[in-house]
Design an enzyme around this catalytic site. Structure first.
Site, short mmCIF file in Angstrom:
data_model
loop_
_atom_site.label_atom_id
_atom_site.label_comp_id
_atom_site.label_asym_id
_atom_site.label_seq_id
_atom_site.Cartn_x
_atom_site.Cartn_y
_atom_site.Cartn_z
N PHE A 123 8.69 -12.53 -9.11
CA PHE A 123 8.62 -11.97 -7.84
C PHE A 123 9.86 -10.98 -7.63
CE2 PHE A 123 9.43 -11.53 -3.19
CZ PHE A 123 8.00 -10.95 -2.87
N ASP A 210 17.33 -10.21 -11.57
CA ASP A 210 16.98 -10.17 -10.30
C ASP A 210 17.77 -11.42 -9.63
OD1 ASP A 210 16.00 -10.91 -7.62
OD2 ASP A 210 13.80 -10.05 -8.06
N LYS A 240 19.37 -11.68 -0.13
CA LYS A 240 18.95 -13.06 0.59
C LYS A 240 20.32 -13.53 1.22
CE LYS A 240 14.37 -14.32 -0.33
NZ LYS A 240 13.72 -13.83 -1.67
C1 LIG Z 1 13.19 -12.51 -1.79
C2 LIG Z 1 13.20 -12.07 -3.07
C3 LIG Z 1 12.78 -10.64 -3.21
C4 LIG Z 1 12.46 -9.63 -2.32
O1 LIG Z 1 13.46 -9.58 -1.32
P1 LIG Z 1 13.22 -8.95 0.15
O2 LIG Z 1 14.36 -9.03 0.93
O3 LIG Z 1 12.15 -10.10 0.96
O4 LIG Z 1 12.67 -7.50 0.02
C5 LIG Z 1 12.81 -9.97 -4.37
N1 LIG Z 1 13.24 -10.93 -5.77
C6 LIG Z 1 13.40 -12.14 -5.26
C7 LIG Z 1 13.83 -12.98 -6.72
C8 LIG Z 1 13.33 -12.67 -4.07
O5 LIG Z 1 13.54 -14.15 -4.20
#
Ligand SMILES: *Cc1c(COP(=O)(O)O)cnc(C)c1O
Length: 389
Positions: A123, A210, A240
């Site tokens: 994701f 990520d 986050k």
């Molecule tokens: C939450 C998340 C995103 C997206 O972040 P947003 O602030 O919602 O755009 C991307 N990658 C990972 C691994 C995430 O947990």
């Protein structure tokens, strides 16, 4: 718009790991606003920094110097072992920055159609480029045409990466989560990141991580890749937990990757404004002062041991796994009804991939609160196991 099917509760106040709803009911928060409020709710250091900065200066734009942004870049790159930072306002934007950086890097090396290798079950966000990178059809369905230039491989499969290296000369980067969060707390083999690093070195690819969910001390290190000695990615996306709930994201880079962007190639109006940076600086200072990386590691062991003991012999449980305060309890059947049941029992968590209870408690919980999470979650799982049996 109707983008979320929300649980029937509205919170109006928080303190530490606890939330109170509009009816005065109290809940133990084992999700932290999805790995955002690592310092818990209403942390005094964050509130004080925000109030003081709001009184002084909130925003001027990136047309001018921003002292707090420079201070944050120093603090963050030091914690992350990186050289430079680009600031934005969310996780998806920090991935967009990484994707654009990789493409520019490719074009600078005369690769006309640069491709980025991404993983199944990943994701990376909800913008067009980041949903195209995401390995989940549900996130993509209905939004075609997708952005081109991604090659998908199974997660934690080094052989698949070798095959891409043999067959795809247009590849410029690999982008993966060190632990998949939304995909169900999937922890790869110990040597996965090291193998990716070696492949990237051999092929001139950028290693891009990520760390949006795994970063900011969540897994017991500042960043999850730091569980591996002497290994550095080229690019990291952070968001986050960076400012405990104030929207901010960052794309960090090292070495040649840190020099790819030049004036005019990327930007953000809000990105790295003084208000958001003041909160992020307070978060970093608090994690350091309270040794919350070590604390997250210790709490994670306590929670894992506790959950293993409390769920021992429960036939509904397939596996309990985690690193630091990023934990998953994989169940034998679809369990998307459990967060609503948890709400009734005063405990907040999410379910990922339909079968995995995800726990992302704040880093500041006490031992007693950790034990309370274990007992509330285990009771709920046992209750659900008994009901269906
Ligand atoms: C939450 C998340 C995103 C997206 O972040 P947003 O602030 O919602 O755009 C991307 N990658 C990972 C691994 C995430 O947990």
């Amino acid at each position: 718009m109707n983008t979320y099917s929300r649980l029937p509760v509205t919170f109006e106040r928080g303190e530490g790991a606890w939330l109170w709803d509009t009816r005065g009911n109290k809940y133990l928060d084992a999700l932290s606003g999805i790995a955002v409020c690592g310092l818990g709710h209403a942390h005094p250091a964050v509130s004080a920094a925000l109030c003081a900065q709001a009184d002084r200066l909130i925003h001027t734009s990136n047309l001018y110097g921003v002292a707090l942004q420079e201070r944050l870049a120093d603090a963050l790159t030091e914690a992350a072992g990186m050289d430079r930072a680009f600031f934005c306002n969310s996780g998806a934007e920090s991935i967009e920055a990484a994707i654009k950086l990789a493409r520019l890097y490719g074009h600078q090396r005369q690769i006309a159609q640069p491709a980025i290798v991404v993983a199944e079950k990943s994701f990376h966000g909800r913008t067009l480029a980041t949903l195209s990178a995401t390995g989940n059809r549900k996130v993509q369905a209905g939004f075609e045409p997708l952005v081109q230039g991604f090659i998908r491989v199974p997660y934690d499969d080094v052989e698949a990466l070798h095959a891409v290296a043999r067959n795809s000369p247009q590849v410029v980067a690999v982008l993966v989560e060190p632990i998949q969060g939304e995909g169900g707390i999937n922890i790869p083999s110990d040597d996965y990141l090291r193998e990716i690093r070696a492949l990237c070195d051999r092929n001139g690819w950028l290693m891009m991580l990520d760390e949006i969910q795994t970063g900011m001390a969540r897994t017991g290190r500042w960043f999850a890749y730091q569980h591996h000695h002497d290994l550095y990615p080229d690019v990291i996306s952070v968001a986050k937990g960076l400012a405990n709930g104030v929207p901010i994201g960052a794309c960090l880079a090292r070495g040649a990757a840190a020099e790819v962007y030049q004036p005019g190639t990327h930007g953000s109006t809000f990105g790295g404004n003084p208000l958001a940076c003041s909160a992020a600086l307070a978060v970093i200072a608090t994690i350091r002062a309270e040794r919350l990386t070590e604390r997250a590691a210790a709490l994670g062991r306590r929670l894992l041991d506790g959950l293993h003991a409390a769920l021992d012999g429960c036939e509904l449980v397939v596996e309990v796994r985690g690193r630091g305060l990023m934990m998953g309890i994989e169940l034998a059947r679809p369990s998307t009804h459990l967060p609503a049941l948890g709400l009734e029992r005063g405990i907040l968590f999410s379910v990922q991939s339909e079968k995995v209870i995800r726990l992302l408690p704040p880093l500041i919980i006490s031992d007693a609160e950790a034990d309370e999470i274990v007992s509330r979650v285990a009771a709920l799982v046992r209750e659900d196991a008994a009901r269906a049996a």
